[in-house]
Motif scaffolding. Structure first.
Motif: not given
Length: 468
Positions: A277-285, A374-377, A453-459
């Motif tokens: 999830d890019p939001r989790a990526v941003h938080n971790s970054r 693979l999704r990390y979640e 857009e990427a989030m939509s494809i990755l559900a």
């Protein structure tokens, strides 16, 4: 006479209407056929418009070229792999090479550690770090060719390529003379060597507290103390003994750059792409902003090469600017400059994800068999099931001790750590949802605008405003 002229006029009008109707039918039929085809790809069209470099990337993949194996050889290869996974004789399917394709702060170190623990795997942790450090500040797109060539050499257990980029380690004794150039590189020159199961176990390290087959994290301090540096040729010899070579890295920006390696018949390369999830990526970054600053600059510098000047996205302001940065009041503060670079780099990464996802959708069958997502979640929520799927894809057995290991690593007491790059047991639920408590509503909206857009494809569903 008047009636005849009236009849002729009506006849001409009828003929004109008939001609127009015929022309209309001729135009409508191909339009309807084309509409049906376009309707089948309706979900991709707006994404294509948001990806001005996607068509170039699609052409680089070269769908018309032959796969590395014909259908009969491909079936034999898959049968051999399945047999190896079933009876433990991995050599029957030939040597296999796995590339873990990820980006920073997606959980890739944890994913790589699962392969590092497997007794049949020779694993390398981010060897392309050396290349990026040596060629800084080269942008991410420009470095992809050199990175791919380095991958080819490493997969073939040729570590001489490291001499082009890696500096020899500093002597432990500060009074000792410096080593002569890069000809004397050792295992201690390799990025991440202190936790490598091959380097930190016998035969390279006879005094190691654990054997290669024992499942468990390597104590980096103990490895450094008990395992003296060995020549790279000795590590190459060990590499050639293993049926599977796995390399994890975060610096390859686009999946398409790997196509020449995927086509190479003798390489037998497979790719696992990890998303989060890019939001989790941003938080971790943001938690590791200073450690990621240099490489974020290299990613951000790719923006102007990836998107033509004058395109709508090139003219937009950055979506992931920290609050107040454009106003000038806080721009001079280092932490906000760092957030600017990290946010801009994430936007570039999300666009690269989008290209990868669309490219994978259009991939031919032979390529889809060599690629998995693979999704990390999913990995941390269903660790045993995802581990079995990954090892089956790699043609590896599933040791029971490794199943216990992956479960324990996702059932830790906490997620937060003062050392964000340290691999340790984490609370999977907190790892998945921590961004909800730590990102502001504005930060969440900015990430979703840049990566939607990427989030939509990755559900990954968009938030409902539950962040701060």
């Amino acid at each position: 006479m008047k009636g005849r002229r009236r009849w002729r006029g009506e006849h001409r009008r009828f003929a004109a209407v008939l001609v127009l109707y015929t022309l209309l039918l001729l135009l409508l039929v191909p339009y309807a056929l084309d509409y049906g085809a376009r309707r089948g790809r309706a979900d991709e069209e707006p994404l294509l418009r948001r990806c001005p470099s996607l068509e170039e990337a699609l052409s680089e993949w070269g769908w018309e070229q032959r796969p590395p194996l014909d259908e009969e050889e491909e079936e034999e290869d898959e049968a051999g792999t399945a047999g190896a996974a079933g009876n433990g004789s991995a050599g029957a399917a030939g040597k296999r090479h796995i590339y873990l394709h990820a980006t920073w702060r997606t959980g890739s170190s944890f994913l790589g550690e699962l392969f590092n623990q497997h007794p049949d795997v020779f694993y390398l942790y981010e060897p392309m770090w050396h290349l990026w450090q040596a060629l800084y500040p080269g942008d991410a797109l420009s470095l992809q060719g050199a990175l791919r060539d380095m991958l080819r050499a490493l997969f073939r257990c040729d570590f001489s390529v490291l001499r082009l980029y890696a500096a020899p380690p500093a002597p432990r004794d500060p009074l000792a003379p410096a080593p002569p150039a890069a000809d004397n590189l050792t295992t201690a020159s390799i990025f991440g060597w202190r936790t490598n199961k091959v380097i930190c176990s016998s035969p390279l390290c006879p005094a190691a507290p654990r054997t290669r087959g024992e499942i468990g994290l390597v104590d980096g301090a103990a490895c450094e103390e008990k395992c003296p540096p060995r020549a790279l040729r000795e590590l190459e010899a060990e590499c050639r003994k293993y049926p599977v070579v796995v390399i994890k890295d975060v610096r390859l920006l686009e999946l398409g750059a790997l196509l020449p390696l995927l086509r190479e018949p003798g390489l037998n390369l497979r790719v696992v792409q990890l998303f989060r999830d890019p939001r989790a990526v941003h938080n971790s970054r943001l938690k590791a902003r200073q450690a990621l600053l240099r490489e974020s600059v290299q990613v951000l510098r790719s923006r102007h090469r990836a998107e033509p000047r004058g395109s709508p996205r090139h003219q937009q302001q950055h979506l992931l600017l920290p609050p107040g940065l454009l106003g000038g009041g806080r721009a001079s503060q280092p932490q906000h400059r760092a957030e600017f670079f990290l946010g801009g780099a994430l936007e570039v990464i999300c666009q690269a994800w989008l290209r990868d996802l669309l490219l994978a959708r259009r991939a031919p069958g032979w390529l889809r068999r060599r690629y998995t997502q693979l999704r990390y979640e999913d990995l941390v929520r269903e660790p045993r099931a995802e581990l079995r799927r990954l090892l089956r894809f790699a043609g590896l057995t599933v040791p029971p001790a490794l199943e216990d290991f992956v479960l324990n690593m996702t059932r830790g007491a906490a997620y937060s750590s003062d050392r964000p790059f340290l691999i340790s047991a984490r609370d999977a639920r907190e790892a998945v949802h921590a961004w909800r408590e730590r990102l502001s509503r504005q930060q969440v909206r900015q990430v979703e605008a840049a990566c939607g857009e990427a989030m939509s494809i990755l559900a990954y569903p968009l938030s409902s405003g539950d962040a701060r």
